[in-house]
Scaffold this active site. Structure first.
Site, PDB file in Angstrom:
ATOM      1  N   ARG A   1      37.631  36.889  52.693  1.00  0.00           N
ATOM      2  CA  ARG A   1      39.037  36.828  53.094  1.00  0.00           C
ATOM      3  C   ARG A   1      39.272  37.265  54.545  1.00  0.00           C
ATOM      4  NH1 ARG A   1      43.644  38.075  50.901  1.00  0.00           N
ATOM      5  NH2 ARG A   1      44.195  38.045  53.092  1.00  0.00           N
TER       6      ARG A   1
ATOM      7  N   TYR B   1      61.816  38.696  43.704  1.00  0.00           N
ATOM      8  CA  TYR B   1      61.313  38.635  45.089  1.00  0.00           C
ATOM      9  C   TYR B   1      62.299  37.913  45.997  1.00  0.00           C
ATOM     10  CZ  TYR B   1      56.929  40.571  43.486  1.00  0.00           C
ATOM     11  OH  TYR B   1      55.995  41.413  42.953  1.00  0.00           O
TER      12      TYR B   1
ATOM     13  N   ASP C   1      48.817  32.875  43.930  1.00  0.00           N
ATOM     14  CA  ASP C   1      49.824  33.934  43.824  1.00  0.00           C
ATOM     15  C   ASP C   1      51.086  33.343  43.214  1.00  0.00           C
ATOM     16  OD1 ASP C   1      50.223  36.901  44.809  1.00  0.00           O
ATOM     17  OD2 ASP C   1      52.140  35.871  44.989  1.00  0.00           O
TER      18      ASP C   1
ATOM     19  N   ARG D   1      40.710  42.683  45.833  1.00  0.00           N
ATOM     20  CA  ARG D   1      40.226  43.716  46.738  1.00  0.00           C
ATOM     21  C   ARG D   1      39.223  44.691  46.161  1.00  0.00           C
ATOM     22  NH1 ARG D   1      45.950  45.474  48.233  1.00  0.00           N
ATOM     23  NH2 ARG D   1      46.116  44.700  46.100  1.00  0.00           N
TER      24      ARG D   1
ATOM     25  N   ARG E   1      43.906  40.398  38.030  1.00  0.00           N
ATOM     26  CA  ARG E   1      43.485  40.729  39.393  1.00  0.00           C
ATOM     27  C   ARG E   1      41.984  40.999  39.485  1.00  0.00           C
ATOM     28  NH1 ARG E   1      47.823  42.230  42.916  1.00  0.00           N
ATOM     29  NH2 ARG E   1      49.524  40.904  42.222  1.00  0.00           N
TER      30      ARG E   1
END
Ligand code: 1CP
Length: 358
Positions: free
Chosen positions: A54, A165, A90, A45, A41
């Site tokens: 973004r 998921y 992702d 962010r 990652r």
């Protein structure tokens, strides 16, 4: 007269690119100029330049725009001087491209519109057509051209983690529905994981064929399983993903969280490198994995929120314990936390390089 060739490196000029980088060499257990470092990652962010780029674009839309993918992937490489780029994408993207209705909700994660709850749902899962990955291959080609000798890591989600998921419908702590389905419908479970393995292999092949120098299979949530269930009901499908790479000669990294008890099995699935979270010291992980594989990890991402003296002490500890492994790729034990000061990441990359320069 030219300088004597460095005995640690191949003398062939054709080999001075990413295939001969410290990352690839450490993954193969070959000597390195210094311990390679990258951060799971690292794109995302924690970087103000990521948040700016973004703004106004949904996550999964951004993942399908080759120019955005290229720029976001390059940002942490420029900023931190890390030894690898990881493709901005992702793990749910192959499902989305195949036509499954999934959204990544800010602050939540992937949310599936119609969670998979029955055997019929498994059989209705659409296959991933490789032709639909042209945008991804464009991004990878652009990246490889920009990155020069820095390797690009491609990745995919492992069948088990993707199944969580699809079945839970979103992020989950216990993964109880997933396990219930695994126990109640063993045949459909096997078919589901088989299909997810085919799709993950298609996703990885597209990246490697376009120029990715290594791949990582993220089985982030495999640590919720017992070793017996993992060995019987999950491992064969993760192995199928690696087998699906055929003869493509790129190192394979296999990572999960909370996998201390599964480490020998995770190694058996066919990776060159086993990723380790922060719970287990790397010297103990090396003992469990054995001398045939390298290790990646394993600084606790929360340490990066502490004072500088603590950060330095913990980085030194991980570097020292990593010396027990066949080869060591320095990383965090899981992804960068969003409120991490990016300056600390740059400092950690510098410190690892300084401590390990040969
Ligand atoms: O809008 C945003 O910024 C959303 C945050 C975000 C980002 C930046 C998500 C949502 N995914 C990503 C990118 C991403 N995902 C990368 C990029 C490359 C890099 O590492 O720098 C990678 C490798 C992933 C892989 C991924 N997605 C994993 C495996 C790694 C891991 O963290 O264990 C998983 C489990 C996901 C699902 C996912 N996507 C996003 C979130 C918040 C989550 C986790 C949600 C949960 O807790 O279940």
């Amino acid at each position: 007269m030219s300088a004597a060739p460095d005995p640690l490196r191949s003398a062939s000029p054709a080999d001075s690119g990413p295939a001969d980088s410290d990352l690839v060499r450490a993954a193969r257990g070959l000597p390195v100029s210094r311990t390679p470092v990258w951060f799971m990652r690292q794109a995302g962010r924690s970087l103000p330049e990521y948040r700016a780029l973004r703004a106004g674009t949904a996550m999964l839309e951004a993942c399908q725009d080759p120019d955005l993918v290229t720029e976001i992937t390059l940002q942490p490489v420029r900023r931190h001087g890390v030894d690898a780029a990881i493709l901005f994408s992702d793990i749910v993207l192959p499902l989305v491209v195949a036509g499954v209705d999934i959204e990544i909700k800010p602050g939540v994660g992937p949310v599936v519109a119609s969670p998979l709850r029955s055997v019929a749902d498994v059989d209705a899962l659409p296959p991933l057509e490789p032709e639909r990955l042209a945008f991804l291959q464009t991004a990878v080609r652009q990246l490889v051209a920009e990155l020069g000798a820095t390797p690009l890591i491609g990745f995919a989600g492992a069948p088990f983690t993707l199944a969580t998921y699809l079945i839970e419908g979103g992020p989950s702590k216990e993964h109880a529905r997933t396990k219930a389905f695994m126990y109640a419908e063993p045949e459909a479970w096997g078919r589901l994981l088989e299909r997810l393995a085919v799709s993950a292999a298609t996703f990885l092949r597209a990246q490697v064929d376009a120029g990715a120098s290594a791949v990582q299979l993220f089985d982030s949530w495999a640590g919720v399983l017992s070793a017996a269930d993992y060995a019987e009901r999950v491992l064969p499908h993760s192995r199928a993903v690696f087998d699906g790479l055929g003869g493509r000669d790129v190192p394979r990294i296999h990572f999960g969280v909370g996998t201390g008890e599964l480490l020998p099995l995770i190694g058996d699935a066919g990776a060159d490198v086993v990723g380790v979270d922060w719970r287990l010291p790397l010297d103990e992980a090396a003992r469990r994995v054995g001398p045939a594989r390298s290790l990646q990890g394993n600084l606790d991402p929360a340490v990066l929120l502490a004072d500088r003296a603590t950060v330095d002490r913990e980085v030194r500890r991980v570097v020292e314990q990593g010396r027990a492994a066949r080869g060591h790729i320095f990383n965090l034990g899981h992804g960068v936390l969003p409120d991490t000061d990016p300056g600390v990441l740059t400092h950690v990359a510098d410190l690892v390089h300084e401590l390990t320069a040969r």
